[in-house]
Design a protein around this motif. Structure first.
Motif, mmCIF file in Angstrom:
data_model
loop_
_atom_site.group_PDB
_atom_site.id
_atom_site.type_symbol
_atom_site.label_atom_id
_atom_site.label_comp_id
_atom_site.label_asym_id
_atom_site.label_seq_id
_atom_site.Cartn_x
_atom_site.Cartn_y
_atom_site.Cartn_z
ATOM 1 N N GLN A 325 0.795 -1.225 0.000
ATOM 2 C CA GLN A 325 0.000 0.000 0.000
ATOM 3 C C GLN A 325 0.829 1.278 0.000
ATOM 4 N N HIS A 326 2.060 1.247 0.508
ATOM 5 C CA HIS A 326 2.855 2.473 0.581
ATOM 6 C C HIS A 326 3.806 2.647 -0.604
ATOM 7 N N ARG A 329 5.122 4.963 -5.872
ATOM 8 C CA ARG A 329 4.921 6.411 -5.891
ATOM 9 C C ARG A 329 6.273 7.131 -5.819
ATOM 10 N N GLU A 347 3.681 14.010 -2.524
ATOM 11 C CA GLU A 347 3.720 12.975 -3.552
ATOM 12 C C GLU A 347 3.740 13.636 -4.931
ATOM 13 N N SER A 350 1.423 9.656 -7.397
ATOM 14 C CA SER A 350 0.679 8.980 -6.334
ATOM 15 C C SER A 350 0.057 7.677 -6.837
ATOM 16 N N ASN A 351 0.069 6.666 -5.987
ATOM 17 C CA ASN A 351 -0.650 5.414 -6.245
ATOM 18 C C ASN A 351 -0.576 5.008 -7.718
ATOM 19 N N LYS A 353 -0.628 3.042 -10.681
ATOM 20 C CA LYS A 353 -1.127 1.737 -11.101
ATOM 21 C C LYS A 353 -1.840 1.863 -12.441
ATOM 22 N N PRO A 358 1.144 -2.224 -10.505
ATOM 23 C CA PRO A 358 1.769 -1.028 -9.925
ATOM 24 C C PRO A 358 3.040 -0.632 -10.655
#
Length: 389
Positions: A325-326, A329, A347, A350-351, A353, A358
């Motif tokens: 989850q972290h 990024r 960030e 970010s995230n 994906k 990812p």
């Protein structure tokens, strides 16, 4: 203004602002990348085979190491050159064993970190290679990356051969010992010195107690050496916790000569590992900054360039490669005059994906054009991140 109307207006603004930021970018943004407004990204090389290391040459060309595979000596060094029609790729050298780190030394030669050694070659003679350093072989973390300081010092990662010294015998654990770390063959950062005339001096171990130092950087002005630590896995099995999603933290360490940074005896802020409950962790060097657990930082640099976006000029940039989850990024940390983080990070990506999974940022470098360049081994590409116009 009625609350319902205000909420609708806010929703429209949230849709409008990213669209405006994207409109200022010269090209469509890569799929899955949530980019901070005011910045743009473009893919300048795709279809690569596990791109990892990255170097920017004085003329603006890029060198990229391709590991290709984990089980064969098929690695390559690519050269990327900007042209009016886009970035052109060519193979500079091939036949490397899982190459990672790459820099141009003060002698003008190209230095490449392979498994178990560092080699160098002249740019015009890529097949005439010389081994300049033979490194210990490690099982769990065999890749060789490094950071070159302006004075010619080369800081080299020698990762651990285990997760947390699970190869130690019961008697060794009872005695608070880890032979792997005692022998200086794993879990250290080694230092060499490169001279203008090509001489290479072995200066020995610089810092110990470092599980895997894939992200290394030397600030060009202050000379501080930063390391981002990939901390241990599966601590929850020893602590009888449901999972290890938030423990232990990865770390950012300010490396100093002769210091011990805790692995495998300690984690987080000088907490004794469950395998070594009586270890005196106060005698180790604590992290400068705790990073999110399992973020897996694999690259760092400072955004230093007269052409860098003013908002982030001089900031520390760290790539989180992790799939949990972290991870996936790109982070930016404001810094003090030495280049040390001093405030809340932001960030930049970010995230990250898309339909392929990812993103996987690895090495990060700053170009003469003020842009950030980063390799993404999960999507087999090189990204250029720059200020919107």
């Amino acid at each position: 203004m009625p609350k319902r109307r205000l909420a609708s207006l806010c929703a429209l603004l949230l849709l409008y602002l990213p669209a405006q930021a994207s409109a200022l970018c010269a090209r469509p943004q890569p799929a899955g990348m949530q980019i901070r407004p005011g910045l743009c990204a473009e893919v300048i090389a795709s279809g690569l085979k596990m791109p990892r290391g990255l170097a920017v040459l004085p003329d603006g060309q890029l060198l990229v190491t391709e590991m290709v595979r984990w089980d064969a000596t098929q690695g390559r060094v690519l050269q990327l050159s900007a042209t009016a029609s886009g970035w052109q790729q060519s193979v500079l050298a091939s036949g490397f064993d899982r190459p990672h780190g790459v820099v141009q030394g003060p002698d003008g030669k190209i230095y490449v970190g392979e498994v178990g050694r560092i080699v160098r070659f002249a740019p015009g003679q890529p097949q005439q290679r010389e081994t300049v350093a033979t490194l210990p072989l490690r099982q769990r973390h065999p890749l060789t990356t490094f950071a070159l300081a302006g004075n010619g010092d080369l800081y080299v990662n020698i990762g651990s051969s285990s997760d947390n010294c699970e190869s130690a015998s019961p008697a060794e654990l009872a005695a608070e010992r880890c032979p792997e770390s005692e022998q200086d063959k794993a879990g250290v950062v080694w230092r060499y010195h490169l001279e203008q005339d090509g001489k290479v001096s072995d200066l020995g171990v610089f810092a110990r107690g470092l599980r895997n130092s894939m992200a290394l950087g030397v600030h060009p002005a202050s000379g501080i050496v930063l390391q981002a630590e990939n901390s241990r896995d599966a601590i929850h099995l020893k602590l009888q916790l449901p999972n290890d999603n938030e423990l232990p933290h990865d770390e950012l360490n300010l490396l100093q000569a002769g210091r011990h940074y805790g692995w495998p005896f300690c984690y987080d802020n000088q907490v004794a590992a469950p395998e070594f409950p009586a270890y005196h962790c106060r005698n180790t060097q604590p992290p400068y900054l705790l990073l999110p657990a399992h973020a897996a930082p694999l690259g760092l640099t400072w955004w230093l360039s007269p052409k860098a976006p003013p908002r982030f000029a001089g900031w520390l940039i760290v790539g989180f490669h992790g799939y949990r989850q972290h991870g996936h990024r790109l982070m930016a940390y404001p810094v003090d005059k030495q280049g040390l983080p001093k405030g809340k990070p932001l960030e930049l990506i970010s995230n990250w994906k898309d339909s392929k999974g990812p993103g996987g940022p690895v090495e990060i470098r700053v170009g003469g054009d003020g842009a950030l360049y980063l390799t993404d081994d999960r999507h087999s590409q090189v990204i250029r991140l720059y200020a919107a116009q």
